[in-house]
Design a protein around this motif. Structure first.
Motif, PDB file in Angstrom:
ATOM      1  N   PRO A   1       0.843  -1.208   0.000  1.00 56.54           N
ATOM      2  CA  PRO A   1       0.000   0.000   0.000  1.00 56.54           C
ATOM      3  C   PRO A   1       0.875   1.253   0.000  1.00 56.54           C
ATOM      4  CG  PRO A   1      -0.540  -1.465   1.835  1.00 56.54           C
ATOM      5  CD  PRO A   1       0.703  -1.976   1.237  1.00 56.54           C
ATOM      6  N   GLN A   2       0.613   2.142  -0.953  1.00 60.06           N
ATOM      7  CA  GLN A   2       1.407   3.367  -1.073  1.00 60.06           C
ATOM      8  C   GLN A   2       0.497   4.525  -1.481  1.00 60.06           C
ATOM      9  OE1 GLN A   2       5.471   2.401  -3.080  1.00 60.06           O
ATOM     10  NE2 GLN A   2       4.073   0.785  -3.720  1.00 60.06           N
ATOM     11  N   ASP A   3       0.931   5.719  -1.133  1.00 58.86           N
ATOM     12  CA  ASP A   3       0.258   6.934  -1.583  1.00 58.86           C
ATOM     13  C   ASP A   3       1.079   7.560  -2.700  1.00 58.86           C
ATOM     14  OD1 ASP A   3      -1.531   6.494   0.445  1.00 58.86           O
ATOM     15  OD2 ASP A   3      -0.930   8.229   1.649  1.00 58.86           O
ATOM     16  N   VAL A   4       0.374   8.136  -3.684  1.00 56.57           N
ATOM     17  CA  VAL A   4       1.030   8.887  -4.751  1.00 56.57           C
ATOM     18  C   VAL A   4       0.594  10.338  -4.597  1.00 56.57           C
ATOM     19  CG1 VAL A   4       1.303   9.183  -7.244  1.00 56.57           C
ATOM     20  CG2 VAL A   4       1.049   6.889  -6.272  1.00 56.57           C
ATOM     21  N   ALA A   5       1.525  11.184  -4.177  1.00 57.55           N
ATOM     22  CA  ALA A   5       1.216  12.582  -3.867  1.00 57.55           C
ATOM     23  C   ALA A   5       1.838  13.501  -4.901  1.00 57.55           C
ATOM     24  CB  ALA A   5       1.730  12.923  -2.475  1.00 57.55           C
ATOM     25  N   GLY A   6       1.257  14.700  -4.998  1.00 55.34           N
ATOM     26  CA  GLY A   6       1.757  15.688  -5.941  1.00 55.34           C
ATOM     27  C   GLY A   6       2.685  16.686  -5.286  1.00 55.34           C
ATOM     28  N   PRO A   7       3.103  17.710  -6.044  1.00 60.60           N
ATOM     29  CA  PRO A   7       4.100  18.664  -5.553  1.00 60.60           C
ATOM     30  C   PRO A   7       3.526  19.910  -4.892  1.00 60.60           C
ATOM     31  CG  PRO A   7       3.744  19.035  -7.875  1.00 60.60           C
ATOM     32  CD  PRO A   7       2.820  17.910  -7.486  1.00 60.60           C
ATOM     33  N   LEU A   8       2.205  20.030  -4.830  1.00 60.68           N
ATOM     34  CA  LEU A   8       1.618  21.288  -4.376  1.00 60.68           C
ATOM     35  C   LEU A   8       1.612  21.396  -2.856  1.00 60.68           C
ATOM     36  CD1 LEU A   8      -1.398  21.654  -6.817  1.00 60.68           C
ATOM     37  CD2 LEU A   8       1.021  22.199  -7.166  1.00 60.68           C
ATOM     38  N   CYS A   9       1.598  22.617  -2.393  1.00 57.09           N
ATOM     39  CA  CYS A   9       1.697  22.884  -0.948  1.00 57.09           C
ATOM     40  C   CYS A   9       0.333  22.891  -0.277  1.00 57.09           C
ATOM     41  CB  CYS A   9       2.428  24.197  -0.707  1.00 57.09           C
ATOM     42  SG  CYS A   9       4.195  24.081  -1.035  1.00 57.09           S
ATOM     43  N   PHE A  10      -0.335  21.763  -0.330  1.00 60.19           N
ATOM     44  CA  PHE A  10      -1.485  21.537   0.541  1.00 60.19           C
ATOM     45  C   PHE A  10      -1.611  20.039   0.749  1.00 60.19           C
ATOM     46  CE2 PHE A  10      -3.729  20.734  -3.354  1.00 60.19           C
ATOM     47  CZ  PHE A  10      -4.878  20.021  -3.034  1.00 60.19           C
ATOM     48  N   ALA A  11      -2.069  19.673   1.938  1.00 58.34           N
ATOM     49  CA  ALA A  11      -1.994  18.276   2.362  1.00 58.34           C
ATOM     50  C   ALA A  11      -2.860  17.358   1.518  1.00 58.34           C
ATOM     51  CB  ALA A  11      -2.393  18.154   3.837  1.00 58.34           C
ATOM     52  N   GLY A  12      -3.895  17.889   0.902  1.00 58.24           N
ATOM     53  CA  GLY A  12      -4.796  17.054   0.122  1.00 58.24           C
ATOM     54  C   GLY A  12      -4.301  16.732  -1.272  1.00 58.24           C
ATOM     55  N   ASP A  13      -3.116  17.183  -1.635  1.00 52.88           N
ATOM     56  CA  ASP A  13      -2.612  16.975  -2.995  1.00 52.88           C
ATOM     57  C   ASP A  13      -2.102  15.540  -3.155  1.00 52.88           C
ATOM     58  OD1 ASP A  13      -1.856  17.558  -5.598  1.00 52.88           O
ATOM     59  OD2 ASP A  13       0.152  18.219  -4.993  1.00 52.88           O
TER      60      ASP A  13
END
Length: 476
Positions: free
Chosen positions: A356-368
């Motif tokens: 299980p992994q998360d794929v997150a983006g580069p933006l400065c908010f936790a929901g990205d």
């Protein structure tokens, strides 16, 4: 080489072919360390789907198939679909300009919008673009413009059959309180529509669009049947073919769960033939406005993984695929989930044990975060994450938060057995981004605070840049 394959009568996107394209894109440097994200569109697949759409509706009734520009507002994409036989459905002056720039003839363009200005209507009428009025007040505006303009435009009225909403409320446009069209079930509205057709002899088309993703074919067909029945009533009252055309809208949902293409346009056309057989009698010219279903499954987005780390016992990949590219997915993850694959830096796909992994983006908010707790092969820095089915809306609905430059969009073909790429839209430069952020007008606000500064003149709604004297030394 075809982009889809047959399997027991069903159509599937060719995943092996897509993997070869990703490897070729990485080898060509189109995505990786220098270009950290890019979108890709399958030219062969779009052409194949456009041809299938036209075949699905057959020749029993004349049909103008238009492409909803909002789904992929890129001039080369519109040139491609026009070359494949489609027109364009536009919903703003910008979309109209893009369609014209793509070379689509005005008579193959339909203008829809709930808030057209008099100037927008006048431009459409001058060009001969078809117009679907959103409401009865708009019909009055058109009536005032017509005496001094040519009568080349086909003119219609959008109707809301109020048949209900699908599973995504924001995508449902035939609900009880939808902002679109004349609500047929409101008290007195049906009679007002009939009176409008009596009053305006130039009104010859009815338009309906029940919704898009989340709206099942039964719901769409119910809305179309209600509008067809109204057209039949108008013609019965007139004793002739007052209504000569029905614009069916678009809205065919797309399967985002796997590579199967379902439902197909042939499935949809068969459903309409069974539910509203009178549509195909030949008495009406038909218009369709498909967008997502033409391009969605023929696009993907690839982005570089910059870092990985463990947080709370779960691995997180920090990537360049975030809300600036997949805005709807990040902000409405339950409604717009996307599949994710992991590829090595050279583009080869990772296989093997998953975790299980998360794929997150580069933006400065936790929901990205574009994917949460996904079972994926272990992601490493430098890898490429690939978001599937992003050919529709993901190129035309970016988010400018954090001022991340828009990535390049590339088209590709594998015709003749060779993979070739062409740039559809180049990567946005920092200079272009700065200009878009008002760089030319850097002094505009400070100039207003200067004691003796003249007001900057305004032309066409934009203040011309004011050039004050040298800045103080501490501001240099």
């Amino acid at each position: 080489m075809d982009s889809t394959r047959e399997d027991g009568g069903r159509r599937w996107i060719d995943a092996e072919r897509r993997d070869r394209v990703i490897r070729a894109a990485a080898a060509a440097g189109l995505v990786g360390e220098e270009h950290v994200a890019a979108g890709f569109l399958d030219v062969d697949g779009v052409r194949e789907t456009a041809a299938g759409l036209q075949t699905a509706f057959g020749t029993d009734a004349p049909v103008l198939h238009t492409f909803a520009v909002k789904a992929a507002a890129l001039v080369p994409v519109l040139r491609l679909v026009a070359d494949a036989g489609l027109g364009a459905e536009v919903a703003s002056p910008g979309e109209l300009a893009i369609a014209l720039a793509a070379g689509i003839p005005a008579e193959r363009i339909v203008l829809d919008s709930p808030a057209k200005t008099p100037a927008e209507l006048a431009t459409a009428l001058d060009l001969g673009v078809a117009v679907n009025a959103d409401n009865l007040g708009e019909l009055e505006r058109i009536a005032a413009l017509l005496p001094v303009r040519p009568r080349g435009s086909v003119l219609g009225l959008r109707l809301n059959p109020q048949v209900g909403a699908g599973t995504i409320g924001a995508m449902s446009t035939a609900s009880e309180h939808s902002k679109f069209g004349v609500p047929l079930r409101d008290p007195g509205a049906y009679e007002q529509v009939l009176a409008a057709f009596d009053r305006y002899p130039w009104l010859t088309r009815v338009h309906v669009h029940v919704g898009s993703q989340g709206c099942p074919p039964d719901l769409i067909a119910a809305g179309i049947r209600a509008v067809w029945e109204l057209a039949e009533e108008v013609n019965r009252r007139a004793g002739s073919g007052r209504v000569t055309g029905i614009d069916l809208g678009g809205g065919l949902p797309v399967n985002f769960d796997d590579d199967e293409v379902r439902p197909t346009h042939a499935d949809y056309a068969a459903h309409l033939r069974a539910a509203v057989p009178g549509l195909f009698s030949g008495r009406y010219g038909l218009v369709t406005e498909f967008g997502r279903s033409v391009v969605a499954k023929h696009g993907f987005t690839a982005a570089r993984v910059e870092y990985t780390k463990e947080v709370g016992g779960r691995r997180i990949a920090l990537t360049h695929a975030g809300a600036h590219l997949a805005t709807r997915t990040v902000l409405m993850p339950d409604a717009w989930p996307l599949r994710v694959d992991v590829h090595r830096p050279d583009g080869t796909r990772r296989h093997g044990p998953t975790e299980p992994q998360d794929v997150a983006g580069p933006l400065c908010f936790a929901g990205d975060v574009v994917a949460r707790v996904r079972a994926l092969p272990r992601i490493e820095p430098g890898d490429l994450v690939v978001l599937h089915d992003t050919g529709g809306y993901y190129t035309s609905a970016p988010w400018a938060y954090n001022s991340v430059p828009r990535p390049a969009i590339h088209g590709f073909t594998t015709a003749g057995g060779r993979i070739r790429f062409a740039t559809v839209r180049p990567e946005q430069t920092l200079a272009e981004l700065t200009a878009e952020a008002g760089g030319r007008y850097a002094d505009a606000l400070t100039a207003l605070t200067a004691p003796s500064a003249p007001a900057a003149p305004v032309e066409n709604g934009t203040a011309r840049p004011h050039r004050p004297g040298p800045m103080p030394r501490h501001h240099r």
